[in-house]
Enzyme design. Sequence first.
Site, PDB file in Angstrom:
ATOM      1  N   TRP A   1      51.411 -45.845  23.281  1.00 34.06           N
ATOM      2  CA  TRP A   1      52.584 -46.078  22.447  1.00 34.06           C
ATOM      3  C   TRP A   1      52.393 -45.173  21.343  1.00 34.06           C
ATOM      4  O   TRP A   1      51.479 -46.254  20.064  1.00 34.06           O
ATOM      5  CB  TRP A   1      53.079 -47.615  22.341  1.00 34.06           C
ATOM      6  CG  TRP A   1      53.701 -47.408  24.049  1.00 34.06           C
ATOM      7  CD1 TRP A   1      55.429 -46.694  24.345  1.00 34.06           C
ATOM      8  CD2 TRP A   1      53.221 -48.272  24.760  1.00 34.06           C
ATOM      9  NE1 TRP A   1      55.339 -48.040  25.339  1.00 34.06           N
ATOM     10  CE2 TRP A   1      53.962 -48.113  25.886  1.00 34.06           C
ATOM     11  CE3 TRP A   1      51.869 -48.774  25.050  1.00 34.06           C
ATOM     12  CZ2 TRP A   1      53.634 -49.199  27.351  1.00 34.06           C
ATOM     13  CZ3 TRP A   1      51.850 -49.513  26.148  1.00 34.06           C
ATOM     14  CH2 TRP A   1      52.128 -49.621  26.884  1.00 34.06           C
TER      15      TRP A   1
ATOM     16  N   ASP B   1      31.215 -42.342  22.076  1.00 40.55           N
ATOM     17  CA  ASP B   1      31.509 -42.004  20.784  1.00 40.55           C
ATOM     18  C   ASP B   1      30.212 -42.896  20.223  1.00 40.55           C
ATOM     19  O   ASP B   1      29.922 -42.591  19.128  1.00 40.55           O
ATOM     20  CB  ASP B   1      32.333 -42.639  20.498  1.00 40.55           C
ATOM     21  CG  ASP B   1      33.802 -42.762  21.269  1.00 40.55           C
ATOM     22  OD1 ASP B   1      33.947 -41.569  21.254  1.00 40.55           O
ATOM     23  OD2 ASP B   1      34.737 -43.489  21.237  1.00 40.55           O
TER      24      ASP B   1
END
Length: 287
Positions: free
Chosen positions: A100, A247
């Site tokens: 979201w 990462d």
Amino acid sequence: MMRIACIGEAMIELSMAGEDAQLGVAGDTLNTAIYLHREAPALQVEFVTCLGDDPFSQRISDFIASQGVGRDTIHRIAGSSPGLYAITTTEDGERSFTYWRNASAARQLFADLDFSILAGFDAVYLSGISMAILPHPVRTALVAWLETAQVKVIYDSNYRPRLWENEAQAQQITKGMWDRADVALPSIDDEMALFGETAAQVETRFAGHRGQGALKRGESGPMSLGSQVTQAYPPAERVIDTTAAGDSFNGGYLGALLSGKSQADALMAGHQLAAKVVQHRGAIMPE
């Protein structure tokens, strides 16, 4: 002291365990910023993003500070809130994600097309996700600004198709960033998916890259960019969770490289850190 700006989105993470959820903070460039600071604490690492004025934005800001990453470059927007995603895991350990983030405050980053906040840094690090969440006019303006900026540009394409309006725009921005990047940190799978190339074609394309960097190739180990390095990369003893493998490699590699170590040492530092991270659950390994 060298100053590095890591640009992107930090989100609230819900990790589901049955009916319960564990609340955390995550984001690709934030993960790299944290590992970069851990590997090279003498460098000044700042996170550049937008957050809202809600309690979850404050939670993110507090988390960033707790990890030793600077937050003076975080812009707070009244009435806004951060993005959110949930992780669910099947019985066999397979993870899936629900997002979201369409109204995330980070999507308003550089909305005024003013990039002067970056001018005081020695290096800027950003990813394809950093670019994908921005409106296309902001992306193109940022690429244009970086073309003439007196700053070291570090880029990881980190391609996520669902974040882009279309493949053509993703290709346009990514090509522009590879042309500018002083340090390139692509992943071979992302480049194959974005440009429809084979692994060999991706390797050939990056063999001629103008600067330094590493082509991440998973278990095969990184391919050195900018100079030839021949060394063996031992695999992780076990793999529990590959979240933030790329990462953390970036953080380890950059920590060594920006501290003045050799390309070979930087590649090994990145690989060894990623090999440790994949043996732990979650993006951020305990210190």
